[in-house]
Design an enzyme around this catalytic site. Structure first.
Site, PDB file in Angstrom:
ATOM      1  N   ASP A   1       0.816  -1.114  -0.552  1.00 44.87           N
ATOM      2  CA  ASP A   1       0.170   0.275   0.201  1.00 44.87           C
ATOM      3  C   ASP A   1       0.716   1.230   0.357  1.00 44.87           C
ATOM      4  O   ASP A   1       2.105   1.345   0.097  1.00 44.87           O
ATOM      5  CB  ASP A   1      -0.694   0.021   1.129  1.00 44.87           C
TER       6      ASP A   1
ATOM      7  N   ASP B   1     -11.324   2.365  -2.776  1.00 44.69           N
ATOM      8  CA  ASP B   1     -11.422   1.591  -1.933  1.00 44.69           C
ATOM      9  C   ASP B   1     -12.709   1.303  -1.647  1.00 44.69           C
ATOM     10  O   ASP B   1     -14.024   1.483  -1.006  1.00 44.69           O
ATOM     11  CB  ASP B   1     -10.945   2.796  -0.966  1.00 44.69           C
TER      12      ASP B   1
HETATM   13  C1  DGJ Z   1      -5.505   2.253   1.664  1.00 45.10           C
HETATM   14  C2  DGJ Z   1      -5.974   0.879   1.130  1.00 45.10           C
HETATM   15  O1  DGJ Z   1      -6.576   0.467   0.076  1.00 45.10           O
HETATM   16  C3  DGJ Z   1      -7.301   0.249   2.020  1.00 45.10           C
HETATM   17  O2  DGJ Z   1      -7.687  -1.479   1.502  1.00 45.10           O
HETATM   18  C4  DGJ Z   1      -6.229  -0.330   3.038  1.00 45.10           C
HETATM   19  O3  DGJ Z   1      -5.360  -1.110   3.289  1.00 45.10           O
HETATM   20  C5  DGJ Z   1      -6.319   0.527   3.996  1.00 45.10           C
HETATM   21  N1  DGJ Z   1      -5.318   1.398   3.119  1.00 45.10           N
HETATM   22  C6  DGJ Z   1      -5.269   0.146   5.030  1.00 45.10           C
HETATM   23  O4  DGJ Z   1      -5.040   1.265   5.302  1.00 45.10           O
END
Ligand code: DGJ
Length: 693
Positions: free
Chosen positions: A446, A514
């Site tokens: 990430d 997300d």
């Molecule tokens: C952003 C990601 O897009 C989410 O899926 C998740 O992993 C969060 N970060 C975790 O902090």
């Protein structure tokens, strides 16, 4: 045919395209891009200036423009020599023509700089690739202020450029904008590709899904990119693509060279659908890491939306058991398992297992997951650090910063200076140890903020930081992959901030957004599909009301939507009812029967909710096909729709399976007359399966 040369004309040929340029001493002139015509027919007139204000260089469609002489237009290359000269004068010195490759060598008439234009033909895949290398072959330094990889010059005006706008949670909002007599600029200045524009261009005048001329291309780069499109007063349209020149410069020392990222590009008369299918095949077969590109993707469970930072070993084991029951094959623990990570305020950078949450380390959870017959995966965000972390306390100078300035946090975190060798060593070693000590098959990597105060004061070339950061990150991923070849990697940057052709060389898939609301996803996934393949698109089924939209959508619709990519489950399945679990079990079982078609098939966007009542997407792989249809909102009493499918064989008889019924029809019938589907009520959806005997 690959490549042909006739007099000064060089022709590049793929299955359906021809690209022609002409070698002249002073100018490399773009000649033609389209369907094949005999090379012998081309006879370019000598280029004439329009007036003393409108030079031949601006009037000419140049294959590669650079800042020098009477050029006032946007150019691909601008340099400064040590003596302050900022004028390039490149001459054709040599060229190499191979069966699928062309190189053109340009040299400055005085200064020791060489520019090599490189073209590669992917005949079967029906695409071309172009990149540029700049070399300092003499004494003294050369400062490169701007270096783009690519330009395209199209006859005529009145084109439209298509791309996406948007932001976190709203990736991929499609737009189409006319390219007039001013510049249209698409870019990122965030250090990664980001959620706003995306590094590709789609240029057309009136193209639709199945018809119309389209010129398209995508940059193999993950970072600050820039695309400039402009209509020229001399009657042609230009598109330039490359690394963003914003706050960027590179100094080439004697003997050094700069290889710029490749643009993969193409042309079709058959509309946006043909463009997408060509790009998808190419990305899968030629760009994605080869140890996984031909492998079916497992159904994944991810704990993020279920537990957020409140991760506990026992609860994760419960989730793993439920995940197995419904048919998941890979269990992934997201954020919150390490350091003092109880919220987004602390812990990033401290990549040791949190002892309160996992008193015996990760082993009991991993053992349980393995005993259940699933693989185990884990989330990391290695380029970042919280101020409240041991890593930052011990190494406050490891973040990007400027002297006399405070660093600005975003999500309470700062960006590690990945250009420092000690940071690279730290990141590599903690991840290597994590993978060596634990049976891990999947890493979700990430990156939750863009850069600010991008000072890497260690660098001699301070403004190269934007380029060097991603290079360092991808080098670490490459080394990890070499040492741990059975681990596959997902690129995530707060959702879809790293969806580009640069990252897909190193990662096997993207986390698309997300936003897991199935209605919004139909649009996000549709725009994603313009360039990127379904096999690389992770899509989760999550809980309702959706955390972002508060929308409540039936589970079946949520599943059908996520089944259009690589299916994942991201809800709190510990709380799902027996009825929900039964639906999940059936849908996952169904997905496993058709996922090879989705992941490796040709994609047809049949209808879009951006324009029509129903949304339908079809995938075709040899004798099989699957179609997903969605009716987000019923209008009055209308619940019957006829959809005409695509990509089938006219004279074959297909068995059509829909809502438990089966019948036979010819491909001709299904594609010309269509098949009837009933979608009743808001958020109705179904999947249709077809196969010929
Ligand atoms: C952003 C990601 O897009 C989410 O899926 C998740 O992993 C969060 N970060 C975790 O902090």
């Amino acid at each position: 045919m690959g490549v042909r040369k006739y007099n000064e004309y060089i022709g590049l040929y793929t299955k359906s395209m021809q690209y022609v340029f002409k070698l002249e001493d002073d100018l490399i002139r773009h000649v033609y891009f389209g369907e094949e015509i005999p090379l012998e027919d081309f006879e370019l007139e000598k280029i004439q200036e329009v007036s003393s204000n409108d030079s031949i260089y601006d009037v000419a469609k140049e294959e590669f423009s650079y800042h020098g002489k009477l050029r006032f237009k946007e150019t691909c290359l601008k340099v400064e020599f040590e003596d302050g000269t900022r004028d390039l004068v490149l001459k054709l010195k040599d060229f190499k023509v191979d069966e699928d490759y062309v190189e053109v060598l340009l040299k400055d008439e005085h200064y020791k700089i060489e520019v090599i234009l490189k073209y590669k033909v992917y005949e079967e895949e029906d695409l071309l690739a172009r990149c540029i290398e700049v070399k300092n072959v003499g004494e003294g330094i050369i400062k490169i202020e701007k270096a783009f990889s690519f330009e395209l010059n199209l006859d005529g005006l009145g084109y439209y450029i298509n791309n996406v706008g948007g932001h976190w949670g709203k990736e991929g909002v499609r737009f189409r904008q006319q390219v007039g007599y001013s510049k249209v600029v698409l870019e990122s200045r965030k250090g990664n590709t980001g959620h706003n524009n995306n590094p590709y261009f789609i240029i057309e005048r009136d193209a639709e899904e199945d018809r119309g001329e389209v010129y398209f291309g995508a940059l193999e780069y993950s970072g600050n990119f820039k695309i400039v499109a402009e209509g020229m007063p001399y009657g042609y349209t230009r598109v330039l693509v490359g690394i963003n020149d914003f706050d960027t410069s590179i100094t080439l020392e004697e003997g050094q060279s700069l290889a710029l990222p490749t643009v993969y590009f193409g042309y079709t008369k058959k509309g946006l659908g043909e463009m997408s299918r060509r790009m998808h095949r190419f990305v899968i077969n030629k760009l994605m890491p080869i140890n996984f590109n031909q492998r079916i993707r497992p159904v994944l469970y991810n704990s993020w939306e279920a537990t957020l930072f409140d991760v506990k070993c026992s609860e994760q084991i419960e989730l793993a058991k439920r995940a197995k029951e419904i048919g998941c094959e890979l269990f992934v623990v997201d954020d919150g398992w390490f350091g003092e990570r109880n919220s987004d305020r602390a812990g990033l950078g401290d990549w040791y297992v949190n002892k309160e949450k996992f008193p015996q380390g990760l082993k009991p959870l991993i053992d349980e997951v393995k005993a259940l017959g699933m693989d185990f995966g884990i989330w990391v965000e290695p380029e970042m650090v919280n101020i409240d972390s041991n890593l930052y306390r011990n190494h406050p100078d490891w973040v990007y910063h400027f002297n006399n300035r405070k660093c600005t946090t975003a999500r309470n975190q700062l960006v590690l200076n990945m250009t420092l060798k000690e940071v690279q060593d730290y990141v590599y070693s903690v991840l290597d140890e994590l993978l060596t000590q634990n049976d891990i098959s999947f890493i979700k990597w990430d990156m939750n903020r863009p850069f600010s105060e991008a000072g890497a004061l260690n660098l001699k070339d301070k403004r190269s930081v934007w380029i060097k950061h991603t290079e360092a990150v991808f080098e670490i991923v490459k080394r990890l992959r070499e040492k741990h070849p059975n681990v596959h990697f997902e690129a995530c940057a707060s959702g879809g901030g790293r969806v580009d052709l640069g990252s897909i060389r190193y990662f096997d898939q993207y986390w698309t957004s997300d936003n897991t609301d199935a209605f919004d996803r139909l649009k996000i996934q549709e725009s994603y599909s313009l360039i990127y393949p379904a096999i690389a698109m992770r899509a989760w089924v999550t809980d309702c009301p959706n955390f972002l939209t508060n929308r409540i959508i039936p589970l079946k619709f949520r599943f059908h939507c996520a089944m259009m990519g690589t299916l994942g489950i991201g809800g709190n399945i510990n709380k799902w009812t027996d009825e929900e679990k039964k639906i999940a079990m059936d849908m996952i079982e169904e997905y496993k029967k058709i996922r090879h078609i989705v992941q490796f098939g040709d994609l047809y966007r049949l209808s879009s909710i951006e324009k029509e009542e129903i949304h339908s997407v079809q995938y075709v792989l040899k004798d099989e096909s699957v179609v997903f249809t969605f009716l987000p909102r019923q209008n009055y009493s209308k619940s019957k729709f006829r959809i005409r499918l695509k990509g089938l064989e006219l004279d074959k008889r297909y068995k059509v399976k829909i809502e438990g019924k089966e019948y036979f029809k010819s491909g001709a019938y299904i594609m010309n007359y269509g098949i009837d589907v009933e979608l009743k009520g808001d958020y109705a959806s179904n999947a249709i399966y077809l196969k010929y005997e």
